[in-house]
Design a protein around this motif. Sequence first.
Motif, PDB file in Angstrom:
ATOM      1  N   THR A   1       0.989   3.829  -0.391  1.00  0.00           N
ATOM      2  CA  THR A   1       2.065   3.103   0.290  1.00  0.00           C
ATOM      3  C   THR A   1       2.664   3.807   1.498  1.00  0.00           C
ATOM      4  OG1 THR A   1       3.862   4.040  -1.044  1.00  0.00           O
ATOM      5  CG2 THR A   1       2.717   2.120  -1.944  1.00  0.00           C
ATOM      6  N   GLY A   2       2.402   5.101   1.663  1.00  0.00           N
ATOM      7  CA  GLY A   2       2.998   5.848   2.748  1.00  0.00           C
ATOM      8  C   GLY A   2       4.396   6.349   2.463  1.00  0.00           C
ATOM      9  N   SER A   3       4.934   6.028   1.280  1.00  0.00           N
ATOM     10  CA  SER A   3       6.302   6.425   0.923  1.00  0.00           C
ATOM     11  C   SER A   3       6.327   7.064  -0.454  1.00  0.00           C
ATOM     12  CB  SER A   3       7.235   5.213   0.921  1.00  0.00           C
ATOM     13  OG  SER A   3       7.313   4.620   2.188  1.00  0.00           O
ATOM     14  N   ALA A   4       7.390   7.813  -0.715  1.00  0.00           N
ATOM     15  CA  ALA A   4       7.611   8.351  -2.052  1.00  0.00           C
ATOM     16  C   ALA A   4       8.137   7.247  -2.967  1.00  0.00           C
ATOM     17  CB  ALA A   4       8.621   9.500  -1.984  1.00  0.00           C
ATOM     18  N   PRO A   5       7.899   7.347  -4.274  1.00  0.00           N
ATOM     19  CA  PRO A   5       8.384   6.310  -5.207  1.00  0.00           C
ATOM     20  C   PRO A   5       9.889   6.075  -5.117  1.00  0.00           C
ATOM     21  CG  PRO A   5       6.840   7.776  -6.304  1.00  0.00           C
ATOM     22  CD  PRO A   5       7.102   8.364  -4.960  1.00  0.00           C
ATOM     23  N   GLY A   6      10.666   7.115  -4.794  1.00  0.00           N
ATOM     24  CA  GLY A   6      12.112   6.969  -4.748  1.00  0.00           C
ATOM     25  C   GLY A   6      12.595   5.952  -3.740  1.00  0.00           C
ATOM     26  N   VAL A   7      11.846   5.736  -2.643  1.00  0.00           N
ATOM     27  CA  VAL A   7      12.238   4.748  -1.646  1.00  0.00           C
ATOM     28  C   VAL A   7      12.252   3.356  -2.273  1.00  0.00           C
ATOM     29  CG1 VAL A   7      11.623   3.673   0.554  1.00  0.00           C
ATOM     30  CG2 VAL A   7      11.384   6.148   0.257  1.00  0.00           C
ATOM     31  N   TYR A   8      11.264   3.072  -3.107  1.00  0.00           N
ATOM     32  CA  TYR A   8      11.195   1.768  -3.763  1.00  0.00           C
ATOM     33  C   TYR A   8      12.294   1.628  -4.800  1.00  0.00           C
ATOM     34  CZ  TYR A   8       6.810   0.794  -1.422  1.00  0.00           C
ATOM     35  OH  TYR A   8       5.879   0.540  -0.446  1.00  0.00           O
ATOM     36  N   ARG A   9      12.647   2.717  -5.443  1.00  0.00           N
ATOM     37  CA  ARG A   9      13.746   2.702  -6.402  1.00  0.00           C
ATOM     38  C   ARG A   9      15.056   2.370  -5.694  1.00  0.00           C
ATOM     39  NH1 ARG A   9      12.741   3.518 -11.589  1.00  0.00           N
ATOM     40  NH2 ARG A   9      12.281   5.738 -11.570  1.00  0.00           N
ATOM     41  N   ARG A  10      15.287   2.977  -4.532  1.00  0.00           N
ATOM     42  CA  ARG A  10      16.531   2.711  -3.807  1.00  0.00           C
ATOM     43  C   ARG A  10      16.575   1.283  -3.308  1.00  0.00           C
ATOM     44  NH1 ARG A  10      15.465   7.932  -1.886  1.00  0.00           N
ATOM     45  NH2 ARG A  10      14.557   7.148   0.040  1.00  0.00           N
ATOM     46  N   GLY A  11      15.393   0.735  -2.972  1.00  0.00           N
ATOM     47  CA  GLY A  11      15.382  -0.617  -2.444  1.00  0.00           C
ATOM     48  C   GLY A  11      15.667  -1.662  -3.496  1.00  0.00           C
TER      49      GLY A  11
ATOM     50  N   GLN B   1       6.783   1.891   7.509  1.00  0.00           N
ATOM     51  CA  GLN B   1       5.556   2.353   6.862  1.00  0.00           C
ATOM     52  C   GLN B   1       4.501   1.253   6.876  1.00  0.00           C
ATOM     53  OE1 GLN B   1       4.936   5.356   5.937  1.00  0.00           O
ATOM     54  NE2 GLN B   1       7.000   6.209   6.131  1.00  0.00           N
ATOM     55  N   ALA B   2       3.424   1.471   7.609  1.00  0.00           N
ATOM     56  CA  ALA B   2       2.407   0.430   7.772  1.00  0.00           C
ATOM     57  C   ALA B   2       1.762   0.025   6.453  1.00  0.00           C
ATOM     58  CB  ALA B   2       1.327   0.911   8.748  1.00  0.00           C
ATOM     59  N   ASP B   3       1.694   0.935   5.480  1.00  0.00           N
ATOM     60  CA  ASP B   3       1.040   0.638   4.210  1.00  0.00           C
ATOM     61  C   ASP B   3       2.018   0.204   3.120  1.00  0.00           C
ATOM     62  OD1 ASP B   3      -1.513   1.293   5.162  1.00  0.00           O
ATOM     63  OD2 ASP B   3      -1.214   3.412   4.752  1.00  0.00           O
ATOM     64  N   ALA B   4       3.279   0.047   3.472  1.00  0.00           N
ATOM     65  CA  ALA B   4       4.279  -0.329   2.473  1.00  0.00           C
ATOM     66  C   ALA B   4       4.035  -1.751   1.968  1.00  0.00           C
ATOM     67  CB  ALA B   4       5.682  -0.215   3.064  1.00  0.00           C
ATOM     68  N   ARG B   5       4.545  -2.017   0.774  1.00  0.00           N
ATOM     69  CA  ARG B   5       4.412  -3.336   0.173  1.00  0.00           C
ATOM     70  C   ARG B   5       5.711  -3.671  -0.553  1.00  0.00           C
ATOM     71  NH1 ARG B   5      -0.913  -4.732   0.415  1.00  0.00           N
ATOM     72  NH2 ARG B   5      -0.651  -6.476  -1.017  1.00  0.00           N
ATOM     73  N   VAL B   6       5.932  -4.968  -0.770  1.00  0.00           N
ATOM     74  CA  VAL B   6       7.084  -5.416  -1.543  1.00  0.00           C
ATOM     75  C   VAL B   6       6.566  -6.317  -2.656  1.00  0.00           C
ATOM     76  CG1 VAL B   6       8.624  -5.282   0.441  1.00  0.00           C
ATOM     77  CG2 VAL B   6       7.493  -7.463  -0.090  1.00  0.00           C
ATOM     78  N   THR B   7       7.364  -6.518  -3.686  1.00  0.00           N
ATOM     79  CA  THR B   7       6.936  -7.400  -4.765  1.00  0.00           C
ATOM     80  C   THR B   7       6.972  -8.843  -4.293  1.00  0.00           C
ATOM     81  OG1 THR B   7       9.144  -7.779  -5.700  1.00  0.00           O
ATOM     82  CG2 THR B   7       7.970  -5.783  -6.417  1.00  0.00           C
ATOM     83  N   ALA B   8       6.197  -9.685  -4.986  1.00  0.00           N
ATOM     84  CA  ALA B   8       6.197 -11.107  -4.658  1.00  0.00           C
ATOM     85  C   ALA B   8       7.595 -11.691  -4.793  1.00  0.00           C
ATOM     86  CB  ALA B   8       5.223 -11.843  -5.581  1.00  0.00           C
ATOM     87  N   GLN B   9       8.339 -11.240  -5.800  1.00  0.00           N
ATOM     88  CA  GLN B   9       9.693 -11.739  -6.002  1.00  0.00           C
ATOM     89  C   GLN B   9      10.609 -11.322  -4.855  1.00  0.00           C
ATOM     90  OE1 GLN B   9       7.766 -10.357  -8.355  1.00  0.00           O
ATOM     91  NE2 GLN B   9       7.413 -12.240  -9.529  1.00  0.00           N
ATOM     92  N   GLN B  10      10.477 -10.087  -4.369  1.00  0.00           N
ATOM     93  CA  GLN B  10      11.284  -9.646  -3.231  1.00  0.00           C
ATOM     94  C   GLN B  10      10.957 -10.461  -1.978  1.00  0.00           C
ATOM     95  OE1 GLN B  10      10.073  -5.519  -3.408  1.00  0.00           O
ATOM     96  NE2 GLN B  10      12.129  -4.850  -4.012  1.00  0.00           N
TER      97      GLN B  10
ATOM     98  N   ALA C   1      -0.538  10.096  -5.449  1.00  0.00           N
ATOM     99  CA  ALA C   1      -1.317   8.869  -5.307  1.00  0.00           C
ATOM    100  C   ALA C   1      -0.471   7.757  -4.694  1.00  0.00           C
ATOM    101  CB  ALA C   1      -1.857   8.435  -6.669  1.00  0.00           C
ATOM    102  N   PHE C   2       0.777   7.653  -5.141  1.00  0.00           N
ATOM    103  CA  PHE C   2       1.658   6.596  -4.640  1.00  0.00           C
ATOM    104  C   PHE C   2       1.890   6.759  -3.142  1.00  0.00           C
ATOM    105  CE2 PHE C   2       5.613   4.301  -3.937  1.00  0.00           C
ATOM    106  CZ  PHE C   2       5.438   3.165  -4.708  1.00  0.00           C
TER     107      PHE C   2
ATOM    108  N   ALA D   1      14.085  -1.840   0.710  1.00  0.00           N
ATOM    109  CA  ALA D   1      14.617  -0.697   1.450  1.00  0.00           C
ATOM    110  C   ALA D   1      14.227  -0.805   2.919  1.00  0.00           C
ATOM    111  CB  ALA D   1      14.086   0.603   0.866  1.00  0.00           C
ATOM    112  N   PRO D   2      15.188  -0.704   3.855  1.00  0.00           N
ATOM    113  CA  PRO D   2      14.856  -0.790   5.288  1.00  0.00           C
ATOM    114  C   PRO D   2      13.820   0.236   5.724  1.00  0.00           C
ATOM    115  CG  PRO D   2      17.237  -0.922   4.958  1.00  0.00           C
ATOM    116  CD  PRO D   2      16.625  -0.564   3.632  1.00  0.00           C
ATOM    117  N   GLU D   3      13.780   1.404   5.045  1.00  0.00           N
ATOM    118  CA  GLU D   3      12.816   2.439   5.422  1.00  0.00           C
ATOM    119  C   GLU D   3      11.372   1.953   5.330  1.00  0.00           C
ATOM    120  OE1 GLU D   3      15.595   4.741   2.578  1.00  0.00           O
ATOM    121  OE2 GLU D   3      15.435   2.646   3.248  1.00  0.00           O
ATOM    122  N   LEU D   4      11.125   0.970   4.482  1.00  0.00           N
ATOM    123  CA  LEU D   4       9.757   0.493   4.292  1.00  0.00           C
ATOM    124  C   LEU D   4       9.208  -0.182   5.540  1.00  0.00           C
ATOM    125  CD1 LEU D   4       9.883  -0.975   0.669  1.00  0.00           C
ATOM    126  CD2 LEU D   4       9.181   1.294   1.411  1.00  0.00           C
TER     127      LEU D   4
END
Length: 336
Positions: free
Chosen positions: A323-333, A43-52, A318-319, A37-40
């Motif tokens: 990460t600095g983002s809501a879980p839904g941002v990762y779902r959209r990405g 966010q300085a604390d955002a992360r992506v999966t190794a596969q992404q 907690a999420f 997701a471009p929004e990530l």
Amino acid sequence: MLHPPQTVSISFVHGMLSGVLASGRPCELFLAEAGIAPELLAQADARVTAQQYAKLFRALTEGLDDDFIGLLSRPLKRGSFALIARSTLGAPTLEVAIRRATRTFHLLQDDVVLEAVCRDDLAGVVMRFNGPAALQTVFLQEVLLRTTWRLMAWVVGGQLPVVRFDFAFGPPAHAGGYGKIFPALQQFDSERSAFWFDARRLNDAVRRDEAALRSFLADAQLHMLVPRRGSDAVSARVRAHLQFMQPAWSDLVATANALHVTVSTLQRRLALEGTSFQALKDELRRDTAIVRLSTSAVPLAELADELGFANSSAFQRAFKVWTGSAPGVYRRGGGA
């Protein structure tokens, strides 16, 4: 066999996109192809999966037709890295393999020279730039060190412990994540970026053939760029135990008992590795959540239960802290 979830700091995503952004090209299509997701990016604390992360690198190399994703003054056509790796085959020793690989790299571009150097009981590969200062980005140096080291480790069977990594720049904002990417002593503000290892390893025999190379290249992005978790560290054993026990989440006492040590001993050993039981537990829950959100349509309530939270609201709070983002941002990405 358990495959631990792995995530990568968004700082390394910024670095991977730096060549594209410097050229003024949009990056949204590359991010979409990787499911990020471009929004990530904000966010300085955002992360992506190794596969992404690996998918993003693959999308960039294919879209730009450049194995170095716009980081050098001219593209290295796709297949350049395969040519460098293939040049090591048939070399009698690691020393010869390094010389062949660095020579091939030099034939393909003029911006940077990789030099094999020996100093006392250490051997190393040192980076020297010929191009303009604008090319000497932190990420270019990171990726050159990482890929050259991992390629040489692969050449000799998979293991080439590094004694020290030198960086010709000060600690970047994301230096806290260097321990997993560069698992050795790190020295910043050095004259040249380099990695150093026991010089006796130069005599190691090359253990790869054409068939092994084809297998290696099929998943080269994961081999080269994604951190490899060690299995000997106490923190790795704690993480493995926590993962094995899922969906039950062991507490500190139960984990210490499972590892046959006292609680105080476990806490002391983890502190020596710069971490704690709670930090490891939260890291595993964070990475598991990011991977699950990016690859499935699991309901948040169900995911919260899997991760040991009392309810969905507690998990979402907690999420956001992690990460600095809501879980839904990762779902959209990554959506499924």
